[in-house]
Scaffold this motif. Structure first.
Motif, mmCIF file in Angstrom:
data_model
loop_
_atom_site.group_PDB
_atom_site.id
_atom_site.type_symbol
_atom_site.label_atom_id
_atom_site.label_comp_id
_atom_site.label_asym_id
_atom_site.label_seq_id
_atom_site.Cartn_x
_atom_site.Cartn_y
_atom_site.Cartn_z
ATOM 1 N N VAL A 150 4.435 11.644 -4.496
ATOM 2 C CA VAL A 150 4.610 10.234 -4.866
ATOM 3 C C VAL A 150 5.392 9.490 -3.781
ATOM 4 C CG1 VAL A 150 5.614 8.678 -6.578
ATOM 5 C CG2 VAL A 150 4.489 10.788 -7.305
ATOM 6 N N TRP A 151 6.418 10.128 -3.246
ATOM 7 C CA TRP A 151 7.217 9.529 -2.176
ATOM 8 C C TRP A 151 6.363 9.277 -0.938
ATOM 9 C CZ3 TRP A 151 8.836 10.767 2.755
ATOM 10 C CH2 TRP A 151 9.959 10.114 3.242
ATOM 11 N N VAL A 152 5.488 10.207 -0.596
ATOM 12 C CA VAL A 152 4.601 10.043 0.560
ATOM 13 C C VAL A 152 3.618 8.900 0.327
ATOM 14 C CG1 VAL A 152 2.706 11.154 1.815
ATOM 15 C CG2 VAL A 152 4.828 12.395 1.411
ATOM 16 N N LEU A 153 3.078 8.784 -0.868
ATOM 17 C CA LEU A 153 2.127 7.704 -1.156
ATOM 18 C C LEU A 153 2.800 6.333 -1.078
ATOM 19 C CD1 LEU A 153 0.013 9.190 -4.084
ATOM 20 C CD2 LEU A 153 -0.682 8.834 -1.719
ATOM 21 N N GLU A 154 4.043 6.245 -1.504
ATOM 22 C CA GLU A 154 4.758 4.971 -1.381
ATOM 23 C C GLU A 154 4.871 4.552 0.073
ATOM 24 O OE1 GLU A 154 8.466 5.515 -3.266
ATOM 25 O OE2 GLU A 154 7.666 5.487 -5.309
ATOM 26 N N HIS A 155 5.190 5.484 0.965
ATOM 27 C CA HIS A 155 5.285 5.160 2.391
ATOM 28 C C HIS A 155 3.906 4.971 3.012
ATOM 29 C CE1 HIS A 155 9.360 6.629 1.672
ATOM 30 N NE2 HIS A 155 9.710 6.105 2.829
ATOM 31 N N TYR A 156 2.891 5.639 2.477
ATOM 32 C CA TYR A 156 1.537 5.458 3.016
ATOM 33 C C TYR A 156 1.040 4.032 2.794
ATOM 34 C CZ TYR A 156 -3.564 5.637 3.071
ATOM 35 O OH TYR A 156 -4.885 5.356 3.309
#
Length: 533
Positions: free
Chosen positions: A288-294
């Motif tokens: 989820v953290w990676v998708l927010e930055h993506y």
């Protein structure tokens, strides 16, 4: 869907007839709604300034009438293709569509249930725990229950005031930290949140158990229980809830703030990558953290840019030689075959040069059309100004009419730029007109209007990504509820986009102190005959 044909070129006669019809309709509509428009004008009125002025000879032509031809507002305004389908109805529905609709409805209901079940359970448990101390204090004061308890003096009032303020602080802290819309629906449980809810349930159940055994069962005895002890019991429950809240903040919010891992995210479709530093999280929360930055840092993925436009080249012909007659002397045939193979090998070796020049030519064309687009937009914006800034007589227009008036002058340049950058599927003419209307309403510059089409960052700038729910598939060999570790690798997939995430631990930094001797920080100037000072 109707049989539809979109052609790149139109005949002169058809375009002239349509123009004459459009002009007559626009003139009649203009005379019919002139009074209404003048009576309902606000400060957001614009005027169009034309480059040439005509002399007016009579009173009937005292006002200058500006006729604007607006392009047809369809979704395929920039395409030069012909699409023909066999369906003759706009509302054709089959039995398969009904089955798919029912399946999607069931998936939607199950998804919303799975999305809200954790929040609902946590809210109900927190509500019961919050009301428990209040109920414990109020029950002895209800006259219908006829509790026989000893009265309490001023010390109970102080405890009650303290309990009230503690409950207020607990309520505000819980609302500020935990009562938020969940950012994602994860496939596994969140261990720390489950631990906090379990502690709340255990403490609340334990306090009620002792309250029933030690207090409720002795409520009708001859004043064996004092009200002071009941208030102390409720205050201790509130203190326990405050400590659990503090533990929840540390485990769920503070623990992940300190960076511990180096995260590299690579998009497999075009190779774009970004690197971040991340704290201690589980694998599913790290996704989820990676998708927010993506969605914040990556550029918009355009699958149509994978194949650059290249010049048409004749396909290399490959010859095969066969000895049909079985002649013993076939040296000529072998020599020709070797020559053909050598030529094909040279063509393969020079393919990188062709790719290099094709990319250079493509970049040159993009920059050229970008310059044309910026120039056309600046020229179009010069014809629009606020009505309060116009000195002479002018026809007031609202922002949407002003946008439709200046859009045709830059439509061709914008269409060519969107075509060469493969952005036409994302932008319809209506969306461009809406964006232009918004830009004129807020007095944006031409470059601010073009920023949406010239810049491809971030992903959320794409209007197609503005959906309530984004579904991604998480692929990993480790249980998703476990914390991330050194060398952990997982992948996120959505349609044609795949994100490969690799995690590595940050190194331990060993800092040593080095002392410089003050005596060694002195210099000597050496001069010779050739030194110029």
């Amino acid at each position: 869907m109707e049989t539809e044909s979109v052609r790149s070129g139109h005949s002169v006669h058809s375009s002239h007839s349509r123009r004459s019809k459009g002009n007559s309709c626009s003139t009649s509509n203009h005379h019919r709604s002139r009074g209404y428009r003048r009576s309902n004008r606000s400060d957001r009125s614009f005027s169009v300034t034309s480059g040439s002025k005509r002399e007016i000879g009579n009173d009937r032509r005292n006002e200058e009438v500006i006729e604007v031809q607006v392009l047809a507002q369809d979704d395929n305004w920039g395409d030069n293709t012909t699409a023909i389908t066999g369906n003759t109805s706009e509302h054709s529905v089959s039995v398969d569509d009904f089955s798919k609709l029912g399946k999607e409805f069931e998936e939607g209901v199950s998804f919303h249930c799975h999305r809200l079940i954790g929040t609902v359970i946590g809210a109900m448990l927190a509500f019961c725990a919050f009301l428990s101390p209040i109920v414990m204090v109020i029950l002895p004061k209800i006259e219908t229950l006829k509790w026989k308890v000893q009265k309490c003096g001023p010390e109970c009032d102080g405890l009650l005031i303290s309990c009230s303020f503690k409950l207020l602080i607990l309520l505000i802290g819980t609302w500020a930290v935990f009562f938020r819309k969940p950012k994602a629906t994860m496939p596994r449980i969140f261990i720390f949140r489950a631990l906090v809810l379990a502690l709340v349930f255990i403490f609340t159940f334990s306090y009620w158990l002792f309250y029933v055994v030690r207090i409720v069962e002795k409520r009708k005895s001859d004043y064996e229980i004092s009200y002071h002890s009941i208030v102390l019991f409720a205050v201790s429950h509130v203190d326990a809830l405050l400590f659990i809240h503090y533990l929840a903040v540390v485990l769920m919010e503070v623990r992940q703030l300190q960076p511990q891992y180096f995260v590299k995210v690579v998009r497999s479709s075009d190779g774009e990558s970004h690197c971040y530093s991340m704290g201690q999280l589980s694998i599913q929360r790290a996704a989820v953290w990676v998708l927010e930055h993506y969605y914040r840092d990556f550029s918009i993925y355009n699958p149509y840019l994978e194949t650059l436009p290249s010049k048409t080249r004749k396909p290399a012909s490959v010859f095969k030689f066969y000895d049909v007659d079985g002649t013993p002397n076939n040296t000529t045939i072998n020599g020709q075959s070797r020559a053909v193979l050598a030529a094909s090998a040279r063509r393969r070796d020079s393919s990188h040069n062709e790719r290099f020049y094709e990319e250079q030519e493509y970049n040159r064309r993009v920059q050229k059309r970008r310059a044309r687009l910026v120039t056309a937009a600046e020229e179009a914006f010069t014809h629009i100004k606020r009505l309060r800034d116009e000195q002479g007589p002018a026809i007031p227009m609202d922002p949407s009419e002003a946008a439709q008036a200046i859009f045709p002058s830059m439509a061709r340049a914008l269409q060519k730029y969107l075509r060469i950058t493969r952005q036409q599927p994302r932008h319809t003419m209506q969306s461009i007109l809406d964006h232009l209307t918004l830009s004129l309403t807020h007095d944006l510059s031409p470059k601010a209007f073009l920023e949406k089409y010239l810049t491809q960052v971030p992903v959320l700038q794409n209007d197609n990504e503005h959906t309530p729910v984004q579904t991604w598939a998480l692929v990993c060999d480790v249980l998703l509820s476990r914390p991330v570790e050194q060398g952990c690798v997982f992948m996120l997939r959505q349609n044609d986009v795949s994100l490969l995430v690799s995690i590595h631990s940050l190194p331990h930094f060993s800092i040593t102190e080095e002392i410089i001797d003050p005596k060694s920080n002195k210099f000597v100037l050496r001069l010779n005959s050739e030194t110029s000072v």
